[in-house]
Scaffold this motif. Sequence first.
Motif, PDB file in Angstrom:
ATOM      1  N   ILE A  89      -0.364  20.924  16.945  1.00  0.00           N
ATOM      2  CA  ILE A  89      -0.349  20.553  18.348  1.00  0.00           C
ATOM      3  C   ILE A  89      -0.294  19.031  18.480  1.00  0.00           C
ATOM      4  O   ILE A  89      -0.574  18.299  17.523  1.00  0.00           O
ATOM      5  N   GLY A 100      -5.132  25.237  16.869  1.00  0.00           N
ATOM      6  CA  GLY A 100      -4.247  24.086  16.937  1.00  0.00           C
ATOM      7  C   GLY A 100      -4.817  22.899  16.191  1.00  0.00           C
ATOM      8  O   GLY A 100      -5.971  22.516  16.417  1.00  0.00           O
ATOM      9  N   ASP A 151      -9.121  18.164  17.135  1.00  0.00           N
ATOM     10  CA  ASP A 151      -8.632  16.789  17.165  1.00  0.00           C
ATOM     11  C   ASP A 151      -8.967  16.173  15.812  1.00  0.00           C
ATOM     12  O   ASP A 151     -10.140  16.053  15.451  1.00  0.00           O
ATOM     13  N   LEU A 199      -3.876  26.179  24.843  1.00  0.00           N
ATOM     14  CA  LEU A 199      -3.489  27.190  23.860  1.00  0.00           C
ATOM     15  C   LEU A 199      -3.699  28.585  24.418  1.00  0.00           C
ATOM     16  O   LEU A 199      -2.851  29.471  24.239  1.00  0.00           O
ATOM     17  N   ASP A 259      -4.276  18.893  15.461  1.00  0.00           N
ATOM     18  CA  ASP A 259      -3.601  17.720  15.992  1.00  0.00           C
ATOM     19  C   ASP A 259      -3.206  16.790  14.843  1.00  0.00           C
ATOM     20  O   ASP A 259      -3.832  15.767  14.593  1.00  0.00           O
ATOM     21  N   ALA A 262      -9.736  17.838  22.816  1.00  0.00           N
ATOM     22  CA  ALA A 262      -9.940  19.134  22.174  1.00  0.00           C
ATOM     23  C   ALA A 262     -10.183  20.223  23.217  1.00  0.00           C
ATOM     24  O   ALA A 262      -9.627  21.323  23.131  1.00  0.00           O
ATOM     25  N   THR A 271      -1.956  16.566  21.219  1.00  0.00           N
ATOM     26  CA  THR A 271      -2.902  16.706  22.326  1.00  0.00           C
ATOM     27  C   THR A 271      -2.436  16.020  23.609  1.00  0.00           C
ATOM     28  O   THR A 271      -2.926  16.352  24.692  1.00  0.00           O
ATOM     29  N   SER A 327      -6.928  20.955  25.145  1.00  0.00           N
ATOM     30  CA  SER A 327      -5.943  21.600  24.267  1.00  0.00           C
ATOM     31  C   SER A 327      -6.297  23.056  24.003  1.00  0.00           C
ATOM     32  O   SER A 327      -5.408  23.912  23.923  1.00  0.00           O
ATOM     33  N   ALA A 328      -7.582  23.364  23.869  1.00  0.00           N
ATOM     34  CA  ALA A 328      -7.984  24.759  23.677  1.00  0.00           C
ATOM     35  C   ALA A 328      -7.648  25.595  24.906  1.00  0.00           C
ATOM     36  O   ALA A 328      -7.193  26.742  24.797  1.00  0.00           O
ATOM     37  N   ALA A 370      -9.007  24.295  19.304  1.00  0.00           N
ATOM     38  CA  ALA A 370      -8.249  23.057  19.152  1.00  0.00           C
ATOM     39  C   ALA A 370      -9.075  22.065  18.354  1.00  0.00           C
ATOM     40  O   ALA A 370     -10.271  21.881  18.619  1.00  0.00           O
TER      41      ALA A 370
END
Length: 304
Positions: free
Chosen positions: A218, A81, A28, A274, A83, A267, A220, A270-271, A26
């Motif tokens: 994505i 992903g 950011d 995912l 952002d 981040a 976040t 979000s990872a 992820a």
Amino acid sequence: MGPGEEGAAGRRQYGRASLSFTDFIAIDWSGQAVERPKGLAVAHARVGTAAPELIDRPWSRRDILEWLRHLADRGVRALIGLDLSPAFPFRDEGAYFPGWKRSPPDGPSLWRLVDELSSADPHLAATSFVSHSVARRHFRQRGDCGDLFPPGRGRFRVCEHGQELLRLSPYSCFNLVGASQVGKSSLTGMRVLHQLRGKLGLWPFDSAPEQGPVLVEIYTALPARLAGMRKGTSKIRDPQALDALLDAFDSKPHLPLSRYDDHATDAILSAAWLRHAADDKALWNPPALTPELARTEGWTFGVP
């Protein structure tokens, strides 16, 4: 392959192909027009339950571009992903920039135009694009609201209306004012997407590769909301809160961080999300995602 068919094929392929990702990343993003924006953050998770790790370094957008190319060259099967919004609204007006002869017909053409008009800007910024005599008319900028920026909050993509249904608070990509604006990030991201063409595909604009990395858009705030963060609370700035949210995605507690700002924690969470969501084939086939939208506006992964 006709217009829109590539995006449609990509969605159908995701619906039936084995996703089998091994890595989950992820990013950011930041649109700050400096070499190393403080808002850039990258987190990396692998298959399993270990918490994602923050790749803690002073990133530049150029660094991330080269790092993603390296992942593609190595064939890493990563779900990545970003952002940012990869495109502007299209369906509402039938064009990104109505009345402009150079208005592109699809996402990849838009990325090329932004990169070309901003080619002299350092650090993959896009200042020249929003200063262009025609393009600027569509944007709300500090001290300069274009005459084609509509009254109110501005134009929105179809998937951004879907974000609102999830009780999120999207901003128009044409709005470049305020701490929560996403337009500058999106424009700098478009430059990166153009320079990655031929190396990495972005869902749903591109068909799903059977090997190598895949990029998705994505938001976040969505993983935080899905993990139980209440509306009105948007920042994760302590280790206990981060671990509580990670647990919702079957992730073990994280290793201590040197900083607990919202870029790093966004981040990491979000990872983890995912990894948790990657095999949900419904997320790769949202009912409202038409071939036209897949070609022009794209879609935020996780928005049904």
